[in-house]
Design a protein around this motif. Sequence first.
Motif, PDB file in Angstrom:
ATOM      1  N   UNK A 214       0.820  -1.190   0.000  1.00 47.18           N
ATOM      2  CA  UNK A 214       0.000   0.000   0.000  1.00 47.18           C
ATOM      3  C   UNK A 214       0.867   1.259   0.000  1.00 47.18           C
ATOM      4  N   UNK A 215       1.962   1.186   0.669  1.00 47.12           N
ATOM      5  CA  UNK A 215       2.886   2.308   0.740  1.00 47.12           C
ATOM      6  C   UNK A 215       3.432   2.650  -0.644  1.00 47.12           C
ATOM      7  N   UNK A 216       3.663   1.665  -1.447  1.00 40.03           N
ATOM      8  CA  UNK A 216       4.147   1.879  -2.821  1.00 40.03           C
ATOM      9  C   UNK A 216       3.109   2.631  -3.641  1.00 40.03           C
ATOM     10  N   UNK A 217       1.870   2.271  -3.464  1.00 39.87           N
ATOM     11  CA  UNK A 217       0.785   2.925  -4.182  1.00 39.87           C
ATOM     12  C   UNK A 217       0.680   4.402  -3.793  1.00 39.87           C
ATOM     13  N   UNK A 218       0.845   4.713  -2.544  1.00 38.10           N
ATOM     14  CA  UNK A 218       0.799   6.091  -2.067  1.00 38.10           C
ATOM     15  C   UNK A 218       1.960   6.883  -2.672  1.00 38.10           C
ATOM     16  N   UNK A 219       3.131   6.277  -2.740  1.00 38.55           N
ATOM     17  CA  UNK A 219       4.291   6.932  -3.331  1.00 38.55           C
ATOM     18  C   UNK A 219       4.064   7.219  -4.808  1.00 38.55           C
ATOM     19  N   UNK A 220       3.475   6.260  -5.498  1.00 40.51           N
ATOM     20  CA  UNK A 220       3.199   6.430  -6.929  1.00 40.51           C
ATOM     21  C   UNK A 220       2.188   7.551  -7.139  1.00 40.51           C
ATOM     22  N   UNK A 221       1.146   7.582  -6.325  1.00 40.56           N
ATOM     23  CA  UNK A 221       0.116   8.619  -6.432  1.00 40.56           C
ATOM     24  C   UNK A 221       0.724   9.984  -6.125  1.00 40.56           C
ATOM     25  N   UNK A 222       1.547  10.064  -5.070  1.00 38.25           N
ATOM     26  CA  UNK A 222       2.214  11.329  -4.736  1.00 38.25           C
ATOM     27  C   UNK A 222       3.124  11.789  -5.872  1.00 38.25           C
ATOM     28  N   UNK A 223       3.821  10.858  -6.447  1.00 36.46           N
ATOM     29  CA  UNK A 223       4.718  11.183  -7.565  1.00 36.46           C
ATOM     30  C   UNK A 223       3.917  11.700  -8.756  1.00 36.46           C
ATOM     31  N   UNK A 224       2.808  11.042  -9.046  1.00 38.21           N
ATOM     32  CA  UNK A 224       1.947  11.479 -10.148  1.00 38.21           C
ATOM     33  C   UNK A 224       1.359  12.858  -9.873  1.00 38.21           C
ATOM     34  N   UNK A 225       0.924  13.095  -8.659  1.00 35.77           N
ATOM     35  CA  UNK A 225       0.384  14.407  -8.297  1.00 35.77           C
ATOM     36  C   UNK A 225       1.449  15.490  -8.457  1.00 35.77           C
ATOM     37  N   UNK A 226       2.633  15.175  -8.047  1.00 37.22           N
ATOM     38  CA  UNK A 226       3.740  16.114  -8.166  1.00 37.22           C
ATOM     39  C   UNK A 226       4.024  16.429  -9.642  1.00 37.22           C
ATOM     40  N   UNK A 227       4.052  15.392 -10.458  1.00 39.17           N
ATOM     41  CA  UNK A 227       4.310  15.583 -11.891  1.00 39.17           C
ATOM     42  C   UNK A 227       3.182  16.380 -12.549  1.00 39.17           C
ATOM     43  N   UNK A 228       1.948  16.089 -12.176  1.00 40.46           N
ATOM     44  CA  UNK A 228       0.803  16.816 -12.735  1.00 40.46           C
ATOM     45  C   UNK A 228       0.869  18.285 -12.318  1.00 40.46           C
ATOM     46  N   UNK A 229       1.226  18.505 -11.076  1.00 41.32           N
ATOM     47  CA  UNK A 229       1.347  19.877 -10.586  1.00 41.32           C
ATOM     48  C   UNK A 229       2.424  20.633 -11.362  1.00 41.32           C
ATOM     49  N   UNK A 230       3.556  19.995 -11.578  1.00 39.07           N
ATOM     50  CA  UNK A 230       4.634  20.617 -12.355  1.00 39.07           C
ATOM     51  C   UNK A 230       4.182  20.899 -13.786  1.00 39.07           C
ATOM     52  N   UNK A 231       3.472  19.967 -14.382  1.00 36.08           N
ATOM     53  CA  UNK A 231       2.976  20.153 -15.753  1.00 36.08           C
ATOM     54  C   UNK A 231       1.974  21.296 -15.827  1.00 36.08           C
TER      55      UNK A 231
END
Length: 96
Positions: free
Chosen positions: A1-18
């Motif tokens: 589950x922790x991996x999934x949270x990291x992936x979601x956080x990473x995606x949110x970060x990338x979307x925010x940057x975009x």
Amino acid sequence: MSELVKIVDSLENKVSKLLHKLELLQQTNKKLENELMVTRNTKDSSQKLVSDWEEKYNSLKLANSMLGSSTNKTEAKLKINTLIRELDHCITQLAE
């Protein structure tokens, strides 16, 4: 589950940057569009100025030739003939 949270956080970060990059690009695009509009207006006014000066030059050239300058006598005669033809055409249209 922790991996999934990291992936979601990473995606949110990338979307925010975009989204931030998109906003910057939109601002740059708007600025460039304004510059383009100003440049087009400047170009149009410059072309009008050149056209006005060309017209003044041609009028001066015609006036000089009518005053007896031998350099443009034939050009003056052609211009007078053109004006006479235009007047005749106008008179013909008015007579109809």
